[in-house]
Design an enzyme around this catalytic site. Structure first.
Site, mmCIF file in Angstrom:
data_model
loop_
_atom_site.group_PDB
_atom_site.id
_atom_site.type_symbol
_atom_site.label_atom_id
_atom_site.label_comp_id
_atom_site.label_asym_id
_atom_site.label_seq_id
_atom_site.Cartn_x
_atom_site.Cartn_y
_atom_site.Cartn_z
ATOM 1 N N GLU A 423 0.823 -1.207 0.000
ATOM 2 C CA GLU A 423 0.000 0.000 0.000
ATOM 3 C C GLU A 423 0.859 1.260 0.000
ATOM 4 O O GLU A 423 0.583 2.213 -0.721
ATOM 5 C CB GLU A 423 -0.925 -0.013 1.227
ATOM 6 C CG GLU A 423 -1.833 1.200 1.295
ATOM 7 C CD GLU A 423 -2.700 1.221 2.541
ATOM 8 O OE1 GLU A 423 -2.630 0.256 3.330
ATOM 9 O OE2 GLU A 423 -3.430 2.208 2.736
ATOM 10 N N GLU A 547 -10.012 5.562 -0.133
ATOM 11 C CA GLU A 547 -9.527 4.185 -0.319
ATOM 12 C C GLU A 547 -9.728 3.869 -1.792
ATOM 13 O O GLU A 547 -10.856 3.737 -2.260
ATOM 14 C CB GLU A 547 -10.327 3.217 0.555
ATOM 15 C CG GLU A 547 -10.180 3.448 2.056
ATOM 16 C CD GLU A 547 -8.920 2.801 2.647
ATOM 17 O OE1 GLU A 547 -8.090 2.304 1.865
ATOM 18 O OE2 GLU A 547 -8.786 2.812 3.884
HETATM 19 ZN ZN LIG Z 1 -3.924 2.560 4.520
#
Ligand SMILES: [Zn+2]
Length: 585
Positions: A423, A547
């Site tokens: 990520e 996100e």
């Molecule tokens: Zn994160």
């Protein structure tokens, strides 16, 4: 196990302020597919109380702790969904454990876990966590102690003991708050016994003056004055002051907040009265004053003229709107002759002089660039009060966008079980692409990190506040236990539930959600209010945590691995930002 992994959980751990299960509480949780009652225990990591979404518990004769808490100690904990494996890396050990298996490997060698107790997943209120017995933590070299009287597990690193640094004891305190009119000017007196550092905020709707005293406890001598929730609140309803409130605004670190609600913002000064031991807010509510100029907020100010009798204030504008001219007969008002070089964010100068024959005051007000003004003068009619209000032209100033690539350095965020994409790398690349789009379009930007390094949450929000950013965008990638979970989600702090927070975060999240889903053709998971996410809660400008897709979903992980798709994600965020500014105009 819904949304495992990093961002949420790390944010939650670091902001320990949210309610955790209490000592000795019994909670109903799910283990091995069965709902059971567990006795919770308190948890301390490196001597700091830590609240976790799935609490530490006693199960049978063992104490189980969510393994991810040791990330707080700089230990890497990785979860592989596909194999249900947890990998823990300390300085000298790499341990791979499998859920429900008593066999693990340590540095490649198979080992039996202490007493053959396997790691388990326990689910509580939609969060699932890998739980390990404390004996295992000892196995990997941590010091674990159990305090029976407080029912607290404390975990510490086994390191050569450094000199013990205890938290400085907080002795500063607000002991009482009163309204006083003894000196002639209305005052709010805050009993502290010493001069305290504070930050001040001016808020609108209703007008409030807010003082935050740092490292200060709200510790009233007379607890009887407090409401049942432990806060102070009283009405003044005099001299332009409506009411006063005070409370422990934050506990870690301690911040005591005193809020004075006013009819309207008025001039004030704050000083320490040594003789009384009071921090004093002295308000200048003086409707008798013939001439007053004061800031009503960072971007607004007010100039008031008050005459003895009803009269006309003659008003005109010159110099392409940069200079305002007011004339009034001297017979009705007594003004000082002055040459004020104000040089505040709105005005350059105010000059007051007499006309040649001495009958009239000529007042010249020189504005800075891009300042709006408005007078309250009733056309043609007389008045006893002539007021000019100044505000900055918001739409002419270039917005500053703070881009916050999530995680970094020792905190990788989520790791894809499919293609090992991390990520921290994905979101940094998207953020850099977003940064380019914004700067090319003429926006001002700031990135909380531009490399693979660890930034604290406090610094991320702190720098955004310091720079007075106009918008805060935290970029993250999602992860879930189920590989089918996919789509876009925008998280926001629900400021609508907090009267001290005037931001419209929900609207921002809505704009992001709509634009991103549209441009990426992705599944919409909707917007999600989050009270406890530090960076979007502590920022003072509208903030969103986006996100951009699931690293645990095969299609999205594959897409996010390509620079083309990351560019598209950046463009979708960029368009969302444009849309947002358009809508709030
Ligand atoms: Zn994160």
């Amino acid at each position: 196990m819904k949304k495992v992994i990093s961002i949420l959980l790390i944010l939650m751990i670091l902001s320990t302020s949210f309610a955790s299960a209490n000592t000795n509480a019994t909670v109903r949780m799910v283990m091995d597919g069965r709902t059971m009652d567990f006795q919770t225990v308190q948890l301390k990591v490196d001597d700091k109380a830590v609240a976790t979404d799935v609490p530490s518990v006693i199960h049978g004769s063992r104490t189980l702790v969510p393994i991810h808490v040791i990330r707080n100690m700089g230990i890497t904990v990785e979860w592989k969904d596909a194999t249900r494996e947890v990998t823990i890396k300390t300085n000298d050990k790499t341990v791979v454990m499998k859920i429900d298996s008593p066999i693990a490997t340590m540095n490649g060698e198979a080992i039996r876990l202490p007493s053959d107790v396997p790691p388990k997943i326990i689910t509580y209120q939609n969060s699932g966590r890998t739980m390990v017995p404390i004996a295992f933590l000892r196995e990997i070299g941590l010091i674990v102690n159990w305090n029976e009287s407080t029912r607290t597990v404390s975990i510490e690193k086994d390191e050569p003991s450094e000199p013990i640094v205890t938290d400085p004891v907080v002795t500063k305190a607000v002991k009482d708050v009163v309204a006083s009119f003894e000196t002639g000017a209305p005052e709010i007196r805050i009993k502290t016994g010493e001069e305290l550092a504070y930050t001040e905020l001016k808020l609108d709707g209703p007008a409030r003056l807010v003082l935050d005293f740092q490292d200060t406890k709200f510790d009233f001598t007379n607890k009887g004055k407090l409401q049942s929730n432990g806060t102070l609140q009283f009405n003044v309803n005099s001299s332009g002051i409506n009411s006063v409130r005070a409370s422990q605004f934050k506990a870690d670190p301690f911040v005591t907040r005193v809020t004075v609600e006013l009819d309207e913002m008025m001039p004030y000064q704050i000083y320490y009265d040594k003789n009384a031991g009071d921090m004093v807010i002295q308000l200048e509510h003086n409707t008798e004053k013939a001439f007053q100029y004061w800031a009503t907020s960072k971007t607004a100010s007010k100039l008031a003229f008050r005459s003895n009798e009803t009269t006309e204030f003659d008003f005109s504008v010159s110099d392409f709107g940069r200079t305002l001219n007011v004339s009034v007969y001297k017979a009705y008002i007594e003004l000082p002759i002055l040459n004020l070089d104000i040089d505040d964010p709105l005005l350059e100068t105010i000059n007051i002089e007499e006309s040649q024959n001495g009958d009239i005051y000529h007042i010249e007000i020189r504005l800075k660039e891009d300042i709006n003004y408005q007078t309250n003068s009733p056309a043609g009619a007389g008045t006893k009060e002539f007021i000019i209000e100044f505000t900055t032209k918001q739409n002419n100033s270039i917005p500053l966008i703070v881009i916050d690539p999530g995680h970094g350095g020792t905190d990788p965020g989520a790791t894809s079980p499919i293609n090992s994409l991390m990520e921290k790398h994905v979101v940094l690349d998207i953020s850099q692409k977003l940064n380019k789009l914004l700067t090319d379009a003429g926006f001002r930007t700031y990135m909380t990190r531009t490399a693979d390094n660890a930034i604290t949450l406090a610094d991320r929000a702190g720098v955004a506040n310091q720079l007075q950013g106009d918008l805060f965008v935290s970029v993250h990638a999602n992860a879930a236990a189920s590989s089918s979970a996919n789509g876009i989600e925008n998280l926001y702090y629900p400021s609508e539930n907090n009267s001290n927070d005037a931001r419209d975060n929900k609207k921002l999240a809505q704009v992001f959600q709509k634009e991103m889903v549209r441009m990426l053709g992705a599944h919409s998971r909707g917007i999600v209010p989050r009270e406890q996410l530090y960076v979007i809660r502590e920022t003072k400008m509208p903030a969103v945590l986006t996100e951009v897709g699931f690293l645990t979903n095969p299609e999205e992980a594959a897409k996010l691995a390509t620079p083309e798709y990351r560019q598209l994600v950046a463009e979708s965020i960029y368009q969302s930002i444009l849309k947002y500014f358009e809508e709030i105009k």
